[in-house]
Scaffold this motif. Structure first.
Motif, PDB file in Angstrom:
ATOM      1  N   PRO A  62       0.795  -1.234   0.000  1.00 36.96           N
ATOM      2  CA  PRO A  62       0.000   0.000   0.000  1.00 36.96           C
ATOM      3  C   PRO A  62       0.827   1.284   0.000  1.00 36.96           C
ATOM      4  CG  PRO A  62       0.037  -0.947   2.196  1.00 36.96           C
ATOM      5  CD  PRO A  62       0.714  -1.931   1.307  1.00 36.96           C
ATOM      6  N   LEU A  63       2.121   1.162   0.269  1.00 39.07           N
ATOM      7  CA  LEU A  63       3.031   2.308   0.153  1.00 39.07           C
ATOM      8  C   LEU A  63       4.136   1.891  -0.802  1.00 39.07           C
ATOM      9  CD1 LEU A  63       3.407   5.191   1.320  1.00 39.07           C
ATOM     10  CD2 LEU A  63       5.087   4.215   2.872  1.00 39.07           C
ATOM     11  N   SER A  77      -2.130   3.411  -1.362  1.00 36.59           N
ATOM     12  CA  SER A  77      -3.285   2.628  -1.799  1.00 36.59           C
ATOM     13  C   SER A  77      -4.060   2.008  -0.649  1.00 36.59           C
ATOM     14  CB  SER A  77      -2.831   1.512  -2.759  1.00 36.59           C
ATOM     15  OG  SER A  77      -2.089   2.038  -3.832  1.00 36.59           O
ATOM     16  N   SER A  78      -3.895   2.528   0.568  1.00 38.31           N
ATOM     17  CA  SER A  78      -4.656   1.989   1.699  1.00 38.31           C
ATOM     18  C   SER A  78      -5.102   3.120   2.613  1.00 38.31           C
ATOM     19  CB  SER A  78      -3.811   0.994   2.505  1.00 38.31           C
ATOM     20  OG  SER A  78      -2.844   1.673   3.296  1.00 38.31           O
ATOM     21  N   ILE A 387      -8.188   2.781  -2.687  1.00 39.05           N
ATOM     22  CA  ILE A 387      -8.582   2.835  -1.277  1.00 39.05           C
ATOM     23  C   ILE A 387     -10.058   2.487  -1.125  1.00 39.05           C
ATOM     24  CG2 ILE A 387      -8.889   4.391   0.692  1.00 39.05           C
ATOM     25  CD1 ILE A 387      -6.326   5.843  -0.272  1.00 39.05           C
ATOM     26  N   GLY A 388     -10.889   2.953  -2.064  1.00 38.05           N
ATOM     27  CA  GLY A 388     -12.315   2.660  -2.010  1.00 38.05           C
ATOM     28  C   GLY A 388     -12.651   1.215  -2.292  1.00 38.05           C
ATOM     29  N   PHE A 418     -10.667   7.875   6.547  1.00 37.57           N
ATOM     30  CA  PHE A 418      -9.698   7.790   5.452  1.00 37.57           C
ATOM     31  C   PHE A 418      -9.953   6.622   4.513  1.00 37.57           C
ATOM     32  CE2 PHE A 418      -7.938  10.388   8.740  1.00 37.57           C
ATOM     33  CZ  PHE A 418      -7.342  11.419   8.043  1.00 37.57           C
ATOM     34  N   GLU A 419     -10.944   5.807   4.830  1.00 37.18           N
ATOM     35  CA  GLU A 419     -11.309   4.746   3.900  1.00 37.18           C
ATOM     36  C   GLU A 419     -12.212   5.255   2.778  1.00 37.18           C
ATOM     37  OE1 GLU A 419     -11.967   5.133   7.194  1.00 37.18           O
ATOM     38  OE2 GLU A 419     -13.327   3.518   7.833  1.00 37.18           O
ATOM     39  N   LEU A 420     -12.639   6.529   2.877  1.00 37.22           N
ATOM     40  CA  LEU A 420     -13.487   7.124   1.843  1.00 37.22           C
ATOM     41  C   LEU A 420     -13.075   8.589   1.680  1.00 37.22           C
ATOM     42  CD1 LEU A 420     -15.912   6.406   0.000  1.00 37.22           C
ATOM     43  CD2 LEU A 420     -17.418   7.302   1.788  1.00 37.22           C
TER      44      LEU A 420
END
Length: 489
Positions: A62-63, A77-78, A387-388, A418-420
């Motif tokens: 994710p990084l 990406s997370s 992320i979504g 932060f998930e949306l």
């Protein structure tokens, strides 16, 4: 002679690239896909960058560190890593990288979206929040939204029971609302203005080779990209200069709009600092581009998903028609009671954020993320699309359209969860979230209240993925055609 110059250029930029790389050798670096000499990972971006980078993140995490030519770029990406950057280290990553595109099209970074982090940006954001995007100001344009929704509904009625281009109607609606709110009157029907806004949108989504591989910057000149930037920037400025002059001399509609508000701030010096003419035009451009394109994209994708999922359409219609029973239209006050409507909008934003790759951030000092050393000057790009759709957050059905997932959760898109994050988060969150959401809610509610909907018989959209356009803002590649009919009783 040319070969010698070319060889010298390659050697020079290879040395420059090596020096930049050395900054990363002070500590552990994030995982990185293997790249090619000089161009790094540029060849791995693909036509739809958000999808290509999402696939790479499944392999590298994710990084992820990419080298786009000579530019190191962190891909996030997370939700967990987004929170660490946009909350824990928000100040460090609050800057924006400068680019030829933003200098030419966005008044040399004088707009709020691309301005470097600092006092100018703080003052300009304050002007927007206090004088343009307050709840009072948003409410004051309710009659504009109602007028344009009424016109939209009439257009749809004239096409009743026949397939029609719903995308075109939604684009026209959002364009007309933002024109009236920001500029004082409609400009969407003027061919030259429509062509200008289309050129702007296209350029904002294009890729400058010279920005990442300086020794190949001549390609931008050869392919006419530099000339397009110059001409579009000049044409935009001439258009907005004329609009501002019309306001100064009273040659526009009687009601007050955002340019009037900015000119009042300038005249009365009520911002606490001198706001100049270029800043007025830059802010107006921000409002127009962000407000129109974002709302249109969201509404288009929301209707696409509802048409592909009739059970969700029926549930939304039941909610709207129950709350508005006996009414000919839905008011903005009515939408406050519509929980499923808000769930549909959240789900559309989760799966189809208008800007899948958010505007880039840039670190202003060395920082540690997890155990990784991130030097100052590193660009950071949030993959809101990935992320979504993160399975760890949304579950094994993350790819499916299910508004119900939002009914029993407090997760929202206003920057706290932060998930949306379709509008960003932290200091650089889009300040016009409320301005956009109120339009989207009332338009979508009226569409499902006033009509029954279905896809044309020949459509395969209920069975296949819908093709996406290419660019910074991602909407449908092909227009959405639908059939609207009077509601059955």
């Amino acid at each position: 002679m040319m070969m010698i110059l070319l060889l010298c250029s390659v050697i020079f930029f290879t040395i420059l690239f090596s020096k930049k790389q050395s900054r990363w050798k002070k500590g552990k670096t994030p995982p990185s896909p293997p790249g090619l000499p000089l161009i790094g990972n540029l060849h791995q971006l693909g036509r739809h960058t958000h999808r290509s980078l999402c696939s790479l993140s499944h392999q590298y995490g994710p990084l992820m560190l990419l080298h786009l030519g000579s530019v190191p770029v962190l891909i996030v990406s997370s939700a967990e890593m987004a929170q660490e950057i946009l909350k824990t280290h928000d100040v460090t990553f609050a800057n924006r990288p400068r680019s030829k595109l933003s200098q030419k099209l966005l008044y040399n970074n004088r707009d709020v979206a691309s301005a470097p982090y600092g006092e100018y940006w703080r003052q300009m954001k304050k002007v927007c929040v206090v004088h343009l995007l307050s709840n009072k100001m948003v409410k004051s344009f309710q009659d504009v939204r109602e007028d344009e929704i009424t016109l939209m509904m009439e257009k749809i009625r004239k096409s009743s029971s026949l397939p029609f281009n719903l995308s075109k109607i939604l684009e026209c609606l959002t364009n007309d609302v933002i024109c009236r709110v920001a500029l004082g009157r409609k400009y969407g029907g003027e061919t030259d203005f429509k062509k200008l806004t289309d050129r702007l949108s296209e350029l904002l989504g294009t890729f400058s080779i010279g920005s990442f591989v300086p020794w190949l910057s001549w390609i931008d000149w050869i392919r006419g990209w530099d000339a397009q930037l110059d001409k579009t920037g000049k044409d935009l400025d001439e258009f907005f200069e004329k609009v501002v002059q019309d306001h100064e001399y009273g040659n526009h509609q009687d009601r007050s709009d955002l340019i009037d508000a900015l000119l009042t701030v300038k005249r009365e010096k009520s911002a606490g600092f001198d706001i100049d003419r270029l800043s007025i035009k830059a802010i107006t451009l921000d409002v127009f581009v962000g407000g129109s394109d974002t709302s249109f994209t969201l509404l288009e994708w929301a209707m696409t998903e509802l048409l592909r999922h009739p059970e969700s359409m029926e549930r939304l219609q039941e909610e709207v028609r129950t709350i508005c029973k006996g009414k000919s239209r839905v008011s903005e006050d009515d939408t406050q009671e519509m929980k499923y409507l808000r769930a549909v909008i959240k789900e559309a934003l989760r799966l189809h954020p208008p800007f899948p790759m958010m505007a880039p951030h840039e670190s202003t000092e060395d920082v540690k993320l997890r155990d990784y050393h991130i030097p100052a000057g590193t660009q950071v790009m949030m993959n809101a699309w990935a992320i979504g759709r993160e399975v760890a957050t949304w579950g094994p059905d993350a790819e499916e359209f299910k508004p119900e997932r939002h009914l029993d959760t407090s997760v929202d898109f206003r920057g706290q969860n932060f998930e949306l994050i379709p509008f960003g988060a932290g200091r650089r969150i889009c300040p016009a979230v409320s301005f956009a959401v109120v339009l989207n809610e009332v338009v979508l509610a009226n569409l499902v209240h006033g009509f029954d909907w279905k896809l044309p018989e020949e459509s395969t959209e209920d069975k296949t993925d819908v093709a996406e356009s290419n660019g910074f803002s991602v909407h449908r590649e092909f227009p959405l055609y639908a059939i609207a009919s009077s509601p059955t009783t």
